[in-house]
Motif scaffolding. Structure first.
Motif, PDB file in Angstrom:
ATOM      1  N   LEU A  42      -7.307  72.196  13.857  1.00 30.26           N
ATOM      2  CA  LEU A  42      -5.957  72.006  14.773  1.00 30.26           C
ATOM      3  C   LEU A  42      -4.909  71.959  13.782  1.00 30.26           C
ATOM      4  N   SER A  43      -3.723  72.301  14.160  1.00 29.46           N
ATOM      5  CA  SER A  43      -2.473  72.096  13.593  1.00 29.46           C
ATOM      6  C   SER A  43      -1.713  70.853  13.970  1.00 29.46           C
ATOM      7  N   THR A  44      -1.113  70.436  13.144  1.00 28.60           N
ATOM      8  CA  THR A  44       0.070  69.208  13.352  1.00 28.60           C
ATOM      9  C   THR A  44       1.292  69.614  13.218  1.00 28.60           C
ATOM     10  N   THR A  45       2.220  69.004  13.894  1.00 25.10           N
ATOM     11  CA  THR A  45       3.548  68.723  13.452  1.00 25.10           C
ATOM     12  C   THR A  45       3.938  67.999  12.384  1.00 25.10           C
ATOM     13  N   ILE A  46       4.606  68.584  11.465  1.00 26.20           N
ATOM     14  CA  ILE A  46       5.109  67.773  10.276  1.00 26.20           C
ATOM     15  C   ILE A  46       6.685  67.660  10.269  1.00 26.20           C
ATOM     16  N   GLY A  47       7.030  66.810   9.687  1.00 28.51           N
ATOM     17  CA  GLY A  47       8.579  66.485   9.673  1.00 28.51           C
ATOM     18  C   GLY A  47       8.891  65.614   8.499  1.00 28.51           C
ATOM     19  N   GLY A  48      10.030  65.140   8.644  1.00 24.91           N
ATOM     20  CA  GLY A  48      10.548  64.042   7.641  1.00 24.91           C
ATOM     21  C   GLY A  48      11.867  63.745   7.581  1.00 24.91           C
ATOM     22  N   THR A  49      12.116  62.818   6.772  1.00 28.65           N
ATOM     23  CA  THR A  49      13.499  62.409   6.488  1.00 28.65           C
ATOM     24  C   THR A  49      14.360  62.985   5.596  1.00 28.65           C
ATOM     25  N   GLY A  50      15.368  63.630   5.894  1.00 31.18           N
ATOM     26  CA  GLY A  50      16.298  64.459   4.719  1.00 31.18           C
ATOM     27  C   GLY A  50      17.145  63.368   4.205  1.00 31.18           C
ATOM     28  N   LEU A  51      17.888  64.036   3.171  1.00 32.99           N
ATOM     29  CA  LEU A  51      18.842  63.227   2.631  1.00 32.99           C
ATOM     30  C   LEU A  51      20.139  63.920   2.136  1.00 32.99           C
ATOM     31  N   SER A  52      21.014  63.449   2.663  1.00 32.02           N
ATOM     32  CA  SER A  52      22.452  64.023   2.716  1.00 32.02           C
ATOM     33  C   SER A  52      23.660  63.228   2.326  1.00 32.02           C
ATOM     34  N   VAL A  53      24.807  63.636   2.151  1.00 31.54           N
ATOM     35  CA  VAL A  53      25.834  62.774   1.567  1.00 31.54           C
ATOM     36  C   VAL A  53      27.089  63.071   2.642  1.00 31.54           C
ATOM     37  N   SER A  54      27.373  61.998   3.221  1.00 30.09           N
ATOM     38  CA  SER A  54      28.286  62.027   4.477  1.00 30.09           C
ATOM     39  C   SER A  54      29.727  62.466   3.808  1.00 30.09           C
ATOM     40  N   ALA A  55      30.236  63.220   4.795  1.00 28.30           N
ATOM     41  CA  ALA A  55      31.701  63.779   4.373  1.00 28.30           C
ATOM     42  C   ALA A  55      32.784  62.599   4.312  1.00 28.30           C
ATOM     43  N   PHE A  56      32.494  61.441   4.908  1.00 34.54           N
ATOM     44  CA  PHE A  56      33.131  60.386   5.066  1.00 34.54           C
ATOM     45  C   PHE A  56      32.979  59.528   3.998  1.00 34.54           C
ATOM     46  N   SER A  57      32.013  59.604   3.240  1.00 38.51           N
ATOM     47  CA  SER A  57      31.825  58.507   2.030  1.00 38.51           C
ATOM     48  C   SER A  57      32.962  58.293   1.167  1.00 38.51           C
ATOM     49  N   LYS A  58      33.218  57.073   0.829  1.00 38.97           N
ATOM     50  CA  LYS A  58      34.167  56.685  -0.203  1.00 38.97           C
ATOM     51  C   LYS A  58      33.874  56.909  -1.727  1.00 38.97           C
ATOM     52  N   HIS A  59      32.231  57.237  -1.727  1.00 44.36           N
ATOM     53  CA  HIS A  59      31.784  57.523  -2.849  1.00 44.36           C
ATOM     54  C   HIS A  59      31.040  58.711  -2.993  1.00 44.36           C
ATOM     55  N   GLN A  60      31.531  59.776  -2.554  1.00 42.72           N
ATOM     56  CA  GLN A  60      30.949  61.095  -2.471  1.00 42.72           C
ATOM     57  C   GLN A  60      30.191  61.544  -4.030  1.00 42.72           C
ATOM     58  N   GLN A  61      31.129  61.380  -5.211  1.00 43.63           N
ATOM     59  CA  GLN A  61      30.522  62.061  -6.625  1.00 43.63           C
ATOM     60  C   GLN A  61      29.272  60.830  -6.752  1.00 43.63           C
ATOM     61  N   GLU A  62      29.241  59.554  -6.550  1.00 44.85           N
ATOM     62  CA  GLU A  62      28.077  59.095  -6.920  1.00 44.85           C
ATOM     63  C   GLU A  62      26.964  59.353  -5.968  1.00 44.85           C
ATOM     64  N   ALA A  63      27.208  59.457  -4.696  1.00 40.32           N
ATOM     65  CA  ALA A  63      26.196  59.810  -3.795  1.00 40.32           C
ATOM     66  C   ALA A  63      25.571  61.242  -4.144  1.00 40.32           C
ATOM     67  N   VAL A  64      26.297  62.020  -4.519  1.00 38.35           N
ATOM     68  CA  VAL A  64      25.877  63.449  -4.567  1.00 38.35           C
ATOM     69  C   VAL A  64      25.109  63.438  -6.067  1.00 38.35           C
ATOM     70  N   ALA A  65      25.474  62.511  -7.177  1.00 32.33           N
ATOM     71  CA  ALA A  65      24.557  62.390  -8.273  1.00 32.33           C
ATOM     72  C   ALA A  65      23.310  61.738  -8.100  1.00 32.33           C
ATOM     73  N   PHE A  66      23.324  60.727  -7.289  1.00 29.69           N
ATOM     74  CA  PHE A  66      21.926  60.106  -6.816  1.00 29.69           C
ATOM     75  C   PHE A  66      21.060  61.085  -6.245  1.00 29.69           C
ATOM     76  N   THR A  67      21.727  61.892  -5.295  1.00 34.97           N
ATOM     77  CA  THR A  67      20.843  62.795  -4.553  1.00 34.97           C
ATOM     78  C   THR A  67      20.301  64.018  -5.495  1.00 34.97           C
ATOM     79  N   GLU A  68      21.135  64.293  -6.267  1.00 41.59           N
ATOM     80  CA  GLU A  68      20.621  65.206  -7.499  1.00 41.59           C
ATOM     81  C   GLU A  68      19.633  64.390  -8.349  1.00 41.59           C
TER      82      GLU A  68
END
Length: 171
Positions: A42-68
């Motif tokens: 049988l085949s199953t459905t796979i998924g997961g949780t993504g990681l993104s940076v909010s356009a409204f974040s006050k700390h975008q540079q830090e969030a992008v660096a953490f994501t990287e």
């Protein structure tokens, strides 16, 4: 299953490495490949949780660096596992050390992932999944006898989920 001996087998369950790590729960789980039906795996459905940076974040540079950082191959293979994460990086799944830490979770589950169907990611899909599941469950429990009525209802719910998605795209 990790806290009692009442259940010892579940043919379909979400895969979380934590339950395969010594010391996480009372009983260690061992994950395996998917069951077969009529000689076909049988085949199953796979998924997961993504990681993104909010356009409204006050700390975008830090969030992008953490994501990287957390998405980098080096951290995915090592640090992510050591911090009880479940990496998305294939080399991490094939690592002998990572498999030793998780009761071979990754090597046992990799065939499931490679054979799986990626869960749709459009806005409205989770509503479809939740609502449709009710009708499928009623049919499987014998509360609904007509396959065609169940399929009609599933199609109706699906079409509404698509409409929700389209309304989000064009707003």
């Amino acid at each position: 299953m990790t806290n009692s001996d009442e259940y010892w087998y579940c043919p379909f369950a979400y895969g979380y490495t934590n339950y395969s790590r010594i010391g996480y729960a009372k009983h260690l789980l061992t994950y395996t490949d998917v069951v077969s039906y009529d000689g076909k795996k049988l085949s199953t459905t796979i998924g997961g949780t993504g990681l993104s940076v909010s356009a409204f974040s006050k700390h975008q540079q830090e969030a992008v660096a953490f994501t990287e950082f957390v998405c980098s191959p080096q951290y995915q293979i090592n640090g992510y596992i050591y911090n009880e994460g479940q990496p998305g990086y294939l080399q991490a799944w094939k690592s002998q050390l990572n498999n030793e830490l998780t009761n071979n979770f990754f090597s046992n589950v990799l065939p499931v992932m490679e054979n799986g169907y990626m869960r749709p990611r459009y806005h409205g899909y989770l509503h479809f999944q939740d609502e449709a599941g009710i009708y499928v469950q009623e049919y499987l429990l014998g509360k609904q006898k007509s396959e065609s009525l169940v399929l009609e209802k599933l199609n109706e719910i699906y079409m509404k989920s698509i409409e929700k998605n389209l309304s989000k795209v064009f707003i």
